[in-house]
Design an enzyme around this catalytic site. Sequence first.
Site, PDB file in Angstrom:
ATOM      1  N   ASP A  68       0.825  -1.216   0.000  1.00 32.06           N
ATOM      2  CA  ASP A  68       0.000   0.000   0.000  1.00 32.06           C
ATOM      3  C   ASP A  68       0.856   1.262   0.000  1.00 32.06           C
ATOM      4  OD1 ASP A  68       0.926  -0.501   2.577  1.00 32.06           O
ATOM      5  OD2 ASP A  68      -1.033  -1.138   3.301  1.00 32.06           O
ATOM      6  N   ASN A 137      -7.080  -3.186  14.378  1.00 37.28           N
ATOM      7  CA  ASN A 137      -8.497  -3.415  14.050  1.00 37.28           C
ATOM      8  C   ASN A 137      -8.684  -4.602  13.098  1.00 37.28           C
ATOM      9  OD1 ASN A 137      -7.590  -2.455  11.621  1.00 37.28           O
ATOM     10  ND2 ASN A 137      -8.992  -0.698  11.501  1.00 37.28           N
TER      11      ASN A 137
HETATM   12  C1  F6R Z   1       1.473  -1.759   6.004  1.00 40.77           C
HETATM   13  C2  F6R Z   1       0.190  -2.411   6.110  1.00 40.77           C
HETATM   14  C3  F6R Z   1      -0.548  -2.516   7.397  1.00 40.77           C
HETATM   15  C4  F6R Z   1       0.332  -2.794   8.593  1.00 40.77           C
HETATM   16  C5  F6R Z   1      -0.516  -2.754   9.859  1.00 40.77           C
HETATM   17  C6  F6R Z   1       0.329  -2.982  11.097  1.00 40.77           C
HETATM   18  O1  F6R Z   1       1.959  -1.801   4.681  1.00 40.77           O
HETATM   19  O2  F6R Z   1      -0.276  -2.848   5.124  1.00 40.77           O
HETATM   20  O3  F6R Z   1      -1.517  -3.523   7.295  1.00 40.77           O
HETATM   21  O4  F6R Z   1       0.941  -4.030   8.445  1.00 40.77           O
HETATM   22  O5  F6R Z   1      -1.124  -1.519   9.970  1.00 40.77           O
HETATM   23  O6  F6R Z   1       1.213  -1.915  11.253  1.00 40.77           O
HETATM   24  P1  F6R Z   1       2.395  -2.001  12.309  1.00 40.77           P
HETATM   25  O7  F6R Z   1       3.267  -3.099  11.865  1.00 40.77           O
HETATM   26  O8  F6R Z   1       3.100  -0.669  12.209  1.00 40.77           O
HETATM   27  O9  F6R Z   1       1.767  -2.239  13.619  1.00 40.77           O
END
Ligand code: F6R
Length: 265
Positions: A68, A137
């Site tokens: 993303d 979430n």
């Molecule tokens: C990032 C993504 C998100 C993260 C998720 C967890 O490219 O696609 O799904 O993996 O928000 O984020 P962290 O690892 O920072 O807790």
Amino acid sequence: MEVVICPNAAEVGRVAARKVAAVCRAAGPHAVLGVATGSSPLATYAELAKLVAAGELDLSQAHAFALDEYVGLPEGHPQSYAEVIRTTVTEPLGMKPSQVHVPAGHAADIDAAAAEYEQLIHAVGGVDVQILGVGSNGHIGFNEPVSSLASRTRIKTLTARTRADNARFFSSLDEVPHHCLTQGLGTIMDARQVVLVAQGKWKAAAVAALVEGPIAAMVPGSVLQLHRFATIVVDADAASELTMSDYYRTAFEHKPDWQHFDRMN
Ligand code: F6R
């Protein structure tokens, strides 16, 4: 779904990297890696970088696709995922910048950029192994709750919770964009293998819902229950709300040797 519970966050990175490396080696020099941003996969990337430095893994001809990108950040913004992927994946893993792709969140025509991204993944033969984190979430990629389980790459609006969670990367909440361009759940499900990593108590509820709850658009990551080759690598804190932990630990300990992806050589 295979659930691997590690004693700590460092071990999550080590185990996940070995799984990813095993898939990449089997796929050959042109392996296609799917990469996530955020904190969760950083230890995995660091362990992969060690394997590359030791000559045990060569990703110099491999391709990578980020999940993303924010919409609304200028190109080159230090928190743009293009920049984050360059510094955490492309450079440390010795990959060719021209073969590492991030959705064009800055594009004037976002719909066209989304369609092009899907075509690009298809053109290199699809993703061999997708590395994932999970949002508090339950989102994977930026597929927020009630995303279509069949969705493809498209623009999404970030929830207030995700913006608050990600505010730690910016100087203030106001700076966190409201929109992103993300691979869809259908796009992620096309990867031949997926490896999801999660660490910390704040991920425990999301991990439990994803692994043991019903498949539901309210918990987008639960779609991985339908994936044939999904490996969920978590530390003890992130595993703390799972009800079948003993079984996952026993299954991992008693894996036949030939199935052990974390034993090198
Ligand atoms: C990032 C993504 C998100 C993260 C998720 C967890 O490219 O696609 O799904 O993996 O928000 O984020 P962290 O690892 O920072 O807790």
